[in-house]
Design an enzyme around this catalytic site. Structure first.
Site, PDB file in Angstrom:
ATOM      1  N   HIS A  54      53.648 -24.949  15.362  1.00  0.00           N
ATOM      2  CA  HIS A  54      53.407 -25.836  14.619  1.00  0.00           C
ATOM      3  C   HIS A  54      52.920 -27.114  15.359  1.00  0.00           C
ATOM      4  O   HIS A  54      52.505 -28.334  14.690  1.00  0.00           O
ATOM      5  CB  HIS A  54      54.377 -26.157  13.491  1.00  0.00           C
ATOM      6  CG  HIS A  54      55.896 -26.396  13.945  1.00  0.00           C
ATOM      7  ND1 HIS A  54      56.312 -27.538  14.222  1.00  0.00           N
ATOM      8  CD2 HIS A  54      56.708 -25.573  14.353  1.00  0.00           C
ATOM      9  CE1 HIS A  54      57.522 -27.347  14.611  1.00  0.00           C
ATOM     10  NE2 HIS A  54      57.765 -26.114  14.741  1.00  0.00           N
ATOM     11  N   CYS A  55      53.133 -27.410  16.823  1.00  0.00           N
ATOM     12  CA  CYS A  55      53.222 -28.564  17.424  1.00  0.00           C
ATOM     13  C   CYS A  55      52.038 -28.595  18.387  1.00  0.00           C
ATOM     14  O   CYS A  55      51.146 -29.371  18.278  1.00  0.00           O
ATOM     15  CB  CYS A  55      54.461 -28.700  18.152  1.00  0.00           C
ATOM     16  SG  CYS A  55      56.021 -28.978  17.147  1.00  0.00           S
ATOM     17  N   ILE A  56      51.942 -27.740  19.387  1.00  0.00           N
ATOM     18  CA  ILE A  56      51.031 -28.029  20.379  1.00  0.00           C
ATOM     19  C   ILE A  56      49.601 -27.590  20.021  1.00  0.00           C
ATOM     20  O   ILE A  56      48.754 -28.484  20.505  1.00  0.00           O
ATOM     21  CB  ILE A  56      51.497 -26.920  21.415  1.00  0.00           C
ATOM     22  CG1 ILE A  56      52.762 -27.233  22.100  1.00  0.00           C
ATOM     23  CG2 ILE A  56      50.418 -27.113  22.829  1.00  0.00           C
ATOM     24  CD1 ILE A  56      53.310 -26.196  23.173  1.00  0.00           C
ATOM     25  N   VAL A  58      48.222 -28.486  17.195  1.00  0.00           N
ATOM     26  CA  VAL A  58      48.049 -29.323  16.237  1.00  0.00           C
ATOM     27  C   VAL A  58      48.086 -30.819  16.549  1.00  0.00           C
ATOM     28  O   VAL A  58      47.260 -31.598  16.510  1.00  0.00           O
ATOM     29  CB  VAL A  58      49.112 -29.075  14.848  1.00  0.00           C
ATOM     30  CG1 VAL A  58      48.544 -30.166  13.876  1.00  0.00           C
ATOM     31  CG2 VAL A  58      48.816 -27.862  14.374  1.00  0.00           C
ATOM     32  N   ASP A  59      49.206 -31.154  17.274  1.00  0.00           N
ATOM     33  CA  ASP A  59      49.163 -32.534  17.655  1.00  0.00           C
ATOM     34  C   ASP A  59      48.199 -33.259  18.506  1.00  0.00           C
ATOM     35  O   ASP A  59      47.777 -34.324  18.262  1.00  0.00           O
ATOM     36  CB  ASP A  59      50.663 -32.844  18.179  1.00  0.00           C
ATOM     37  CG  ASP A  59      51.732 -32.845  17.177  1.00  0.00           C
ATOM     38  OD1 ASP A  59      51.352 -32.757  15.831  1.00  0.00           O
ATOM     39  OD2 ASP A  59      53.247 -32.819  17.571  1.00  0.00           O
TER      40      ASP A  59
END
Length: 203
Positions: A54-56, A58-59
């Site tokens: 959910h991080c790499i 998306v951010d």
């Protein structure tokens, strides 16, 4: 956000190094371990089928989008996204080359569909890109992951089934591929976890 973007960029770098190393006939993991022997200045990242979670994935894209809104460029970030986004296709093509047949009509297995080892979380997993690409080419794609109960509306396959080839996307703890090896199934390992086993080719 910066930390996730940092990881995205460095994973893209090592993925690109993996592609170049393959073209040069060099073992990329030996290159990485050699660089990692330096006592300072190097931070180890390893190649794979892409990025997930959910991080790499998306951010960095949000960071790039926000930069464009204010008239700034994020060329480094955009290039990293491009490199990582094409890895599912690259590793899938490597699997098909290992098998030596076009995808249409093949029964293929994805081993490890969570986005990282030790969890059952499939958010933004690179296995999605692998499955979609191979399915679009006409393959029947099944999956196996001891920590995932349901993925893409299906239950995990049994390793005792017959497959034309398998690709390891995530090296889940306790994921024993002996049944595939015993049945002489060609395996493409994106992770390095099964290096040295018969019929297993490395990224």
């Amino acid at each position: 956000m910066l930390e996730n973007t940092f990881r995205q960029v460095n994973i893209a770098l090592v993925n690109e190094v993996a592609i170049i190393s393959r073209a040069l006939g060099i073992d990329v993991r030996e290159v990485i371990e050699a660089a990692n022997s330096k006592p300072y200045g190097f931070m180890k990242f390893t190649p794979g089928a892409g990025v997930g979670g959910h991080c790499i994935p998306v951010d960095p894209s949000y960071f790039s989008w926000r930069a464009r809104q204010v008239g700034a460029q994020a060329r480094f970030i955009d290039l990293a996204n491009e490199v990582n986004d094409q890895m599912p296709k690259y590793v899938s093509d490597r699997l098909l080359k290992l098998i030596g047949k076009p995808a249409k009509g093949l029964h293929l297995l994805i081993c490890g569909v969570a986005y990282k080892p030790g969890v059952g979380d499939v958010r933004e997993t690179p296995a999605d890109g692998v499955a979609q690409y191979l399915t679009d080419l006409g393959a029947k794609v099944s999956w196996y992951d001891p920590l995932v109960g349901n993925w893409r509306g299906e239950k995990s396959a049994l390793l005792s089934e017959n497959f034309d080839g398998a690709i390891v996307v995530t090296p889940q703890p306790g994921m024993d591929l002996k049944a595939l090896i015993d049945s002489k199934t060609p395996i493409f390992d994106c992770t390095g976890a099964y290096k040295g086993l018969p019929l297993v080719e490395q990224l």
